[in-house]
Scaffold this motif. Sequence first.
Motif, mmCIF file in Angstrom:
data_model
loop_
_atom_site.group_PDB
_atom_site.id
_atom_site.type_symbol
_atom_site.label_atom_id
_atom_site.label_comp_id
_atom_site.label_asym_id
_atom_site.label_seq_id
_atom_site.Cartn_x
_atom_site.Cartn_y
_atom_site.Cartn_z
ATOM 1 N N ILE A 4 0.868 -1.176 0.000
ATOM 2 C CA ILE A 4 0.000 0.000 0.000
ATOM 3 C C ILE A 4 0.907 1.229 0.000
ATOM 4 C CG2 ILE A 4 -1.785 1.281 1.234
ATOM 5 C CD1 ILE A 4 -2.576 -1.388 2.563
ATOM 6 N N SER A 5 0.705 2.129 -0.948
ATOM 7 C CA SER A 5 1.552 3.309 -1.071
ATOM 8 C C SER A 5 0.770 4.566 -0.724
ATOM 9 C CB SER A 5 2.106 3.434 -2.497
ATOM 10 O OG SER A 5 2.963 2.347 -2.798
ATOM 11 N N LEU A 6 1.282 5.332 0.233
ATOM 12 C CA LEU A 6 0.712 6.624 0.568
ATOM 13 C C LEU A 6 1.365 7.669 -0.336
ATOM 14 C CD1 LEU A 6 -1.072 8.403 2.410
ATOM 15 C CD2 LEU A 6 0.894 8.555 3.962
ATOM 16 N N LYS A 7 0.646 8.097 -1.344
ATOM 17 C CA LYS A 7 1.231 8.963 -2.364
ATOM 18 C C LYS A 7 1.609 10.337 -1.831
ATOM 19 C CE LYS A 7 1.097 6.024 -5.691
ATOM 20 N NZ LYS A 7 2.370 5.445 -6.175
ATOM 21 N N THR A 8 0.981 10.761 -0.744
ATOM 22 C CA THR A 8 1.234 12.098 -0.194
ATOM 23 C C THR A 8 2.138 12.054 1.037
ATOM 24 O OG1 THR A 8 -0.814 11.896 1.079
ATOM 25 C CG2 THR A 8 -0.948 13.014 -1.060
ATOM 26 N N ALA A 9 2.980 11.001 1.139
ATOM 27 C CA ALA A 9 3.786 10.811 2.351
ATOM 28 C C ALA A 9 4.693 11.994 2.639
ATOM 29 C CB ALA A 9 4.618 9.532 2.217
ATOM 30 N N SER A 10 5.159 12.691 1.607
ATOM 31 C CA SER A 10 6.080 13.810 1.812
ATOM 32 C C SER A 10 5.429 14.974 2.549
ATOM 33 C CB SER A 10 6.623 14.291 0.468
ATOM 34 O OG SER A 10 5.569 14.762 -0.357
ATOM 35 N N GLU A 11 4.111 14.978 2.644
ATOM 36 C CA GLU A 11 3.406 16.081 3.282
ATOM 37 C C GLU A 11 3.297 15.924 4.801
ATOM 38 O OE1 GLU A 11 -0.403 16.421 1.466
ATOM 39 O OE2 GLU A 11 0.395 16.532 -0.589
ATOM 40 N N THR A 26 4.730 14.589 8.786
ATOM 41 C CA THR A 26 5.874 14.385 9.670
ATOM 42 C C THR A 26 6.061 12.897 9.942
ATOM 43 O OG1 THR A 26 4.542 14.500 11.684
ATOM 44 C CG2 THR A 26 5.407 16.587 10.796
ATOM 45 N N ASP A 27 7.234 12.558 10.463
ATOM 46 C CA ASP A 27 7.490 11.168 10.838
ATOM 47 C C ASP A 27 6.481 10.685 11.869
ATOM 48 O OD1 ASP A 27 9.628 11.260 9.145
ATOM 49 O OD2 ASP A 27 11.168 10.943 10.680
ATOM 50 N N GLU A 28 6.131 11.538 12.816
ATOM 51 C CA GLU A 28 5.205 11.144 13.882
ATOM 52 C C GLU A 28 3.831 10.796 13.308
ATOM 53 O OE1 GLU A 28 8.604 13.141 15.469
ATOM 54 O OE2 GLU A 28 7.168 13.800 13.931
ATOM 55 N N LYS A 29 3.334 11.597 12.375
ATOM 56 C CA LYS A 29 2.034 11.310 11.773
ATOM 57 C C LYS A 29 2.082 10.050 10.919
ATOM 58 C CE LYS A 29 -0.180 15.833 11.816
ATOM 59 N NZ LYS A 29 -0.884 16.875 11.022
ATOM 60 N N CYS A 46 7.736 2.070 5.563
ATOM 61 C CA CYS A 46 8.971 2.812 5.342
ATOM 62 C C CYS A 46 8.802 4.278 5.708
ATOM 63 C CB CYS A 46 9.408 2.682 3.881
ATOM 64 S SG CYS A 46 10.956 3.554 3.515
ATOM 65 N N LEU A 47 9.565 4.711 6.710
ATOM 66 C CA LEU A 47 9.658 6.130 7.036
ATOM 67 C C LEU A 47 10.795 6.791 6.263
ATOM 68 C CD1 LEU A 47 9.014 6.440 10.879
ATOM 69 C CD2 LEU A 47 7.623 7.354 9.030
ATOM 70 N N HIS A 48 11.955 6.089 6.236
ATOM 71 C CA HIS A 48 13.108 6.615 5.510
ATOM 72 C C HIS A 48 13.828 5.466 4.813
ATOM 73 C CE1 HIS A 48 12.727 10.544 7.367
ATOM 74 N NE2 HIS A 48 12.675 9.977 8.558
ATOM 75 N N PRO A 49 13.927 5.488 3.498
ATOM 76 C CA PRO A 49 14.726 4.476 2.799
ATOM 77 C C PRO A 49 16.213 4.770 2.968
ATOM 78 C CG PRO A 49 13.887 6.070 1.230
ATOM 79 C CD PRO A 49 13.308 6.451 2.572
ATOM 80 N N GLY A 54 6.478 6.073 2.942
ATOM 81 C CA GLY A 54 5.035 5.927 2.859
ATOM 82 C C GLY A 54 4.568 4.600 2.312
ATOM 83 N N ASP A 55 5.498 3.708 1.922
ATOM 84 C CA ASP A 55 5.113 2.377 1.441
ATOM 85 C C ASP A 55 4.910 1.436 2.616
ATOM 86 O OD1 ASP A 55 5.141 3.065 -1.205
ATOM 87 O OD2 ASP A 55 7.057 2.098 -1.671
ATOM 88 N N PHE A 56 3.861 0.634 2.537
ATOM 89 C CA PHE A 56 3.479 -0.314 3.591
ATOM 90 C C PHE A 56 3.440 -1.697 2.954
ATOM 91 C CE2 PHE A 56 0.053 -2.660 5.790
ATOM 92 C CZ PHE A 56 0.393 -2.509 7.126
ATOM 93 N N LEU A 57 4.427 -2.522 3.268
ATOM 94 C CA LEU A 57 4.495 -3.895 2.755
ATOM 95 C C LEU A 57 3.900 -4.827 3.785
ATOM 96 C CD1 LEU A 57 5.571 -6.230 0.917
ATOM 97 C CD2 LEU A 57 7.750 -6.011 2.158
ATOM 98 N N VAL A 58 2.959 -5.670 3.368
ATOM 99 C CA VAL A 58 2.394 -6.684 4.252
ATOM 100 C C VAL A 58 2.552 -8.036 3.583
ATOM 101 C CG1 VAL A 58 0.051 -6.337 3.338
ATOM 102 C CG2 VAL A 58 0.364 -7.395 5.592
ATOM 103 N N ALA A 59 2.972 -9.045 4.367
ATOM 104 C CA ALA A 59 3.259 -10.367 3.801
ATOM 105 C C ALA A 59 2.891 -11.452 4.796
ATOM 106 C CB ALA A 59 4.736 -10.483 3.426
ATOM 107 N N SER A 60 2.496 -12.590 4.266
ATOM 108 C CA SER A 60 2.265 -13.748 5.121
ATOM 109 C C SER A 60 3.560 -14.133 5.814
ATOM 110 C CB SER A 60 1.773 -14.930 4.271
ATOM 111 O OG SER A 60 1.806 -16.136 5.023
#
Length: 307
Positions: free
Chosen positions: A71-78, A80-83, A151-154, A265-271
């Motif tokens: 799942i990709s949050l396209k507006t992640a740059s907008e 803060t890390d806390e949010k 991912c907060l910071h690659p 902003g990417d959220f990887l989920v896996a079995s």
Amino acid sequence: MPTECLTSASEILSHLDDADPRRFWTAAQFSAPEDVVRLSINGIEALQREGPEIKEAVHHALSKGHGFGVISLKTASEYTDEKLAAFSHRLAAMVGDLMTQTEDGQTFFEVTKSESKHDGERRLSMSAGDTSLHTDCSYGDNRPGAISLFCLHPAKRGGSSILVSAYTALRQYVETYPEDLAPLAAHYPYYRSHVQYAGQPTFGIYPFVEIEDAALSVRYKMPYMIRGYREAGLDIPDPLERFLHRFEAIVSSPDNRVDMRLARGDFLVASNSWILHNRTPYQDAPDGPKRLLIRHWIDGPACPLQA
């Protein structure tokens, strides 16, 4: 040791014969980025509105698809890390019940490079070097049905996530070594690394493969299986050592893995039952934030949707 497991080699073979073909994937099926199940969400505020659709898609990917999705949050740059961290907790809790990962009850873990050590050793997840393909908590009773990484910071270079289907690896193993199937249906000692709680031994004995809820459940991390024998005061039997090296060669083949570099902003989920995961070595920028991912453990072997 190893001792015979309740799931026999013949049961494992029968399950592989009857399993959904979508679970037997290789790298060739994901030659383009669009081949990965990827959903987009436009803004943190959109989660409440789009949540049911996202939950259904994630559940389908885990239980009836390739065993993972992004799942990709396209507006992640907008944000803060806390949010973003709070958003990651909401996403993971939407998929299923969050499990504790520490003795003090914390339900998330920050995956980043650190110099901290436990009993003189640094956790591999807190280094930037080579790690190994594995399922999380192979050595414990609180094994999650799925894992998520937000991912907060690659990293500046490297740090890609690697995924491998245990269905593919097991089928290749039985086709290549049909005379040596006994190690599949056995219990082994797994080193508990840095996570044994007070009063626990430094190893736990668990089956390598089980069939749970009509799906394979694999516990694997080669270094911890080898270390487990030492912790148990036993020599590693030659058949086990041979099996581990053969299986490791199969799962490590580039032909069998998907590599994904997660962006902010990417959220990887896996079995965590039949998807092995790992990451490539990485290098942080000297003057920027360190690579930082937030890991959640999610309850349930098939990771069912919450009502």
